[in-house]
Design an enzyme around this catalytic site. Structure first.
Site, PDB file in Angstrom:
ATOM      1  N   ILE A  36      50.513 -32.047  14.521  1.00  0.00           N
ATOM      2  CA  ILE A  36      50.682 -31.538  15.897  1.00  0.00           C
ATOM      3  C   ILE A  36      51.207 -32.740  16.824  1.00  0.00           C
ATOM      4  CG2 ILE A  36      49.299 -30.789  17.889  1.00  0.00           C
ATOM      5  CD1 ILE A  36      47.269 -29.747  15.906  1.00  0.00           C
ATOM      6  N   ASP A  37      52.054 -32.205  17.722  1.00  0.00           N
ATOM      7  CA  ASP A  37      52.766 -33.134  18.549  1.00  0.00           C
ATOM      8  C   ASP A  37      51.707 -33.913  19.361  1.00  0.00           C
ATOM      9  OD1 ASP A  37      55.251 -32.260  17.872  1.00  0.00           O
ATOM     10  OD2 ASP A  37      55.605 -31.294  19.618  1.00  0.00           O
ATOM     11  N   THR A  38      51.713 -35.417  19.868  1.00  0.00           N
ATOM     12  CA  THR A  38      50.900 -36.180  20.617  1.00  0.00           C
ATOM     13  C   THR A  38      50.160 -35.436  21.930  1.00  0.00           C
ATOM     14  OG1 THR A  38      51.861 -37.974  19.610  1.00  0.00           O
ATOM     15  CG2 THR A  38      50.555 -38.530  21.547  1.00  0.00           C
ATOM     16  N   VAL A  71      49.674 -32.399  22.564  1.00  0.00           N
ATOM     17  CA  VAL A  71      49.262 -31.245  21.948  1.00  0.00           C
ATOM     18  C   VAL A  71      47.734 -31.155  21.710  1.00  0.00           C
ATOM     19  CG1 VAL A  71      49.573 -29.009  20.907  1.00  0.00           C
ATOM     20  CG2 VAL A  71      51.612 -30.187  21.869  1.00  0.00           C
ATOM     21  N   HIS A 129      59.015 -29.943  17.540  1.00  0.00           N
ATOM     22  CA  HIS A 129      58.968 -29.695  18.872  1.00  0.00           C
ATOM     23  C   HIS A 129      59.565 -27.853  18.863  1.00  0.00           C
ATOM     24  CE1 HIS A 129      59.616 -33.806  20.666  1.00  0.00           C
ATOM     25  NE2 HIS A 129      58.559 -33.455  19.726  1.00  0.00           N
TER      26      HIS A 129
END
Length: 299
Positions: free
Chosen positions: A105-107, A109, A188
């Site tokens: 998971i993106d930082t 998020v 992304h």
């Protein structure tokens, strides 16, 4: 034994100013984030565990040579945090791995993230992510995005999109909220799709044209809110609340416990498997007529 470079540091607080108070429905002028970050364990069985990742926690170890050029604190790597909580990190910073990452998971998020608890289970999850169908252990993920109002919102309310080498199914709950399910994943993916295809950039996602809420993009209004795993005949569904301390950006979309409102929760619980299957059939027909990497929308 593995060494992750885990460094224990004393507690501290980072302060982020609110620049668009109308977007948060909060009287506060800033958001305080306490370190070390806290990670809640939501559920586990003998194959996997589901954690609630807060924003700022990293899904993988960064390049430390560049990290300290822009940060005045040690990298809060999610795996290190949960290993530390389990007491398995030794004084020299090494540990026997207890968890095996399945996805990232993106930082900025937040939300549900799955770790396997043994190497064999990790291989089974990876097999399904690679080949799909009934192979391995299946993992379904849905995200909630709070977005800016789009001029085309009424024209494009739900459907399957293939774009930029990735496939996503989405549904608009209302003018400000999208729910998106990853069919195939790419870096992304959701953040680019909401801005460049759906004309609905995510709140505070400054990298992709979102409305600025804080003076930093440490958190964006994108949350991994639903996880479904299927292991043999055993199915587990998990609705994930927004972590404590990070609910301000969501305003009235969540209650005091971080749970999403009834409309959002209802859509999260809908089973889209049949609809996605039919859309994939239509997609296959359209793909034969169009050039590679061209945007395809089916509903």
């Amino acid at each position: 034994m593995l060494r992750r470079g885990f460094i224990k540091q004393p507690p501290f607080v980072k302060i982020f100013k609110i620049v668009s108070p109308e977007s948060t429905n909060a009287k506060a002028t800033h958001c305080e984030v306490e370190f070390p970050l806290k990670v809640q364990e939501l559920w586990r069985d003998k194959h996997h565990v589901i954690f609630n990742k807060p924003p700022l926690a990293l899904s993988q170890l960064p390049d430390k040579r560049t990290w300290y050029n822009t940060h005045d604190y040690d990298p809060p790597v999610l795996l290190d945090i949960v290993q530390s909580s389990s007491g398995s990190i030794l004084k020299d910073g090494t540990y026997e791995p207890s968890y095996y990452p399945i996805h990232r998971i993106d930082t900025p998020v937040s939300g549900g993230i799955v770790y396997a608890v043994n190497k064999q289970s990790a291989q089974q999850f990876s097999r399904n992510l690679r080949y799909g169908g009934n192979k391995g252990f299946s993992l379904t993920r849905k995200y909630v995005a709070k977005v800016g109002k789009s001029k085309t919102a009424n024209e494009c309310k739900e459907g399957l999109i293939k774009w930029n080498g990735a496939i996503t199914y989405f549904q608009r709950v209302d003018n400000e909220h999208l729910i998106l399910q990853l069919v195939t994943g790419k870096k992304h993916q959701i953040r680019k799709l909401t801005q460049q295809v759906l004309d609905s950039p995510i709140y505070n996602d400054l990298k992709y044209g979102g409305k600025k809420v804080f003076d930093s993009d440490f958190q964006i209004a994108l949350h991994s809110a639903y996880i479904r795993t299927k292991i043999g005949f055993n199915i587990h569904e998990q609705i994930i609340p927004v972590p404590d301390g990070f609910r301000m950006i969501w305003g009235e979309s969540v209650d005091q416990n971080g749970n999403f409102n009834e409309d959002i929760t209802r859509v999260l619980k809908e089973d889209w498997a049949g609809t996605i299957k039919e859309c994939l059939k239509k997609l296959k027909i359209q793909e034969t007529k169009l050039a590679d990497n061209q945007l395809i929308f089916v509903s």
